[in-house]
Design a protein around this motif. Structure first.
Motif, PDB file in Angstrom:
ATOM      1  N   GLY A   3       0.592  -1.342  -0.127  1.00 37.56           N
ATOM      2  CA  GLY A   3      -0.053   0.382   0.033  1.00 37.56           C
ATOM      3  C   GLY A   3       1.230   0.925  -0.046  1.00 37.56           C
ATOM      4  O   GLY A   3       0.434   2.764   0.038  1.00 37.56           O
ATOM      5  N   ALA A  21       4.315  -0.602  -7.086  1.00 39.04           N
ATOM      6  CA  ALA A  21       2.798  -1.016  -8.116  1.00 39.04           C
ATOM      7  C   ALA A  21       3.390  -2.310  -8.204  1.00 39.04           C
ATOM      8  O   ALA A  21       4.327  -3.022  -8.923  1.00 39.04           O
ATOM      9  CB  ALA A  21       2.762  -0.154  -9.229  1.00 39.04           C
ATOM     10  N   GLU A  28      -2.584  -1.686  -7.303  1.00 38.98           N
ATOM     11  CA  GLU A  28      -2.316  -1.426  -5.949  1.00 38.98           C
ATOM     12  C   GLU A  28      -1.977  -2.952  -5.588  1.00 38.98           C
ATOM     13  O   GLU A  28      -1.848  -3.685  -6.284  1.00 38.98           O
ATOM     14  CB  GLU A  28      -3.705  -1.967  -5.896  1.00 38.98           C
ATOM     15  CG  GLU A  28      -4.040  -1.836  -4.515  1.00 38.98           C
ATOM     16  CD  GLU A  28      -5.905  -2.001  -4.598  1.00 38.98           C
ATOM     17  OE1 GLU A  28      -6.492  -3.397  -3.171  1.00 38.98           O
ATOM     18  OE2 GLU A  28      -6.563  -1.690  -4.668  1.00 38.98           O
ATOM     19  N   ASN A  29      -0.540  -2.534  -4.210  1.00 36.47           N
ATOM     20  CA  ASN A  29      -0.138  -3.282  -3.383  1.00 36.47           C
ATOM     21  C   ASN A  29      -0.642  -3.797  -2.456  1.00 36.47           C
ATOM     22  O   ASN A  29       0.310  -2.912  -1.514  1.00 36.47           O
ATOM     23  CB  ASN A  29       1.283  -2.573  -4.164  1.00 36.47           C
ATOM     24  CG  ASN A  29       2.142  -4.304  -3.429  1.00 36.47           C
ATOM     25  OD1 ASN A  29       2.054  -5.013  -2.649  1.00 36.47           O
ATOM     26  ND2 ASN A  29       3.200  -3.578  -3.331  1.00 36.47           N
ATOM     27  N   CYS A  30      -1.767  -4.480  -1.582  1.00 37.49           N
ATOM     28  CA  CYS A  30      -2.056  -4.296  -0.964  1.00 37.49           C
ATOM     29  C   CYS A  30      -1.843  -5.291   0.473  1.00 37.49           C
ATOM     30  O   CYS A  30      -2.322  -5.775   1.232  1.00 37.49           O
ATOM     31  CB  CYS A  30      -3.673  -4.018  -0.643  1.00 37.49           C
ATOM     32  SG  CYS A  30      -4.056  -1.573  -0.779  1.00 37.49           S
ATOM     33  N   PRO A  64      -3.875   1.496  -2.293  1.00 41.06           N
ATOM     34  CA  PRO A  64      -5.018   1.315  -2.544  1.00 41.06           C
ATOM     35  C   PRO A  64      -5.905   1.401  -4.183  1.00 41.06           C
ATOM     36  O   PRO A  64      -5.577   3.207  -3.904  1.00 41.06           O
ATOM     37  CB  PRO A  64      -6.140   1.243  -1.542  1.00 41.06           C
ATOM     38  CG  PRO A  64      -4.597   1.137  -0.749  1.00 41.06           C
ATOM     39  CD  PRO A  64      -3.163   2.097  -1.424  1.00 41.06           C
ATOM     40  N   GLY A  65      -6.327   1.137  -4.689  1.00 41.20           N
ATOM     41  CA  GLY A  65      -7.738   1.819  -5.854  1.00 41.20           C
ATOM     42  C   GLY A  65      -7.077   2.146  -7.012  1.00 41.20           C
ATOM     43  O   GLY A  65      -7.499   2.470  -7.972  1.00 41.20           O
ATOM     44  N   GLN A  66      -5.629   2.350  -6.597  1.00 45.09           N
ATOM     45  CA  GLN A  66      -4.520   2.675  -8.526  1.00 45.09           C
ATOM     46  C   GLN A  66      -4.791   1.104  -8.875  1.00 45.09           C
ATOM     47  O   GLN A  66      -4.514   0.028  -8.652  1.00 45.09           O
ATOM     48  CB  GLN A  66      -3.031   2.900  -7.891  1.00 45.09           C
ATOM     49  CG  GLN A  66      -2.831   3.841  -7.241  1.00 45.09           C
ATOM     50  CD  GLN A  66      -3.945   5.002  -8.152  1.00 45.09           C
ATOM     51  OE1 GLN A  66      -3.602   5.261  -8.845  1.00 45.09           O
ATOM     52  NE2 GLN A  66      -4.619   5.963  -7.401  1.00 45.09           N
TER      53      GLN A  66
END
Length: 129
Positions: A3, A91, A15-17, A10-12
């Motif tokens: 994130g 990302a 996203e890397n959460c 988040p939301g891109q």
């Protein structure tokens, strides 16, 4: 970490959460702790038997940098280059290869980057009936 960074937020699209766990990097020469090399480089995967290459996961690649994947195919002399646009700082993204009879996959990074995974299907030479 998850994130963080504009590209991994988040939301891109990148996203890397979720924690990525171990990733493959080209290490900076002068660092003891893991640190992806700002000068980039090349990482290659070779297959002893022609394989169906599906995709490669990459991380932390800025857009408009010129990174690419080179795919060598059995019985074809000239390799195929797959250009891709990075999605930004931290990302994660999946770059499709979707090519049969692959003997080698090389990733050419212009700067800092990581490989999160490679997906392929090895064909059995002795199929079961």
């Amino acid at each position: 970490g998850p994130g963080r960074g504009a590209g991994g937020a988040p939301g891109q699209p990148g996203e890397n959460c979720k924690p990525q766990g171990n990733v493959l990097i080209i290490q900076e020469e002068d660092k003891e702790a893991p640190d992806d090399n700002r000068g980039g480089g090349r990482v290659c995967f070779e297959f002893t038997t022609p394989t169906d290459a599906v995709s490669v996961g990459v991380m932390d690649i800025p857009p408009n940098r010129g990174d690419f994947i080179q795919v060598e195919i059995s019985s074809i002399i000239a390799p195929t280059n797959i250009l891709f646009q990075g999605l930004g700082n931290n990302a994660v993204q999946n770059v499709p290869i979707n090519t049969e009879r692959v003997t080698r996959v090389c990733l050419f990074f212009i700067g800092e980057a990581a490989i999160t995974d490679i997906t392929f299907c090895a064909k059995s030479t002795n199929p079961t009936v």
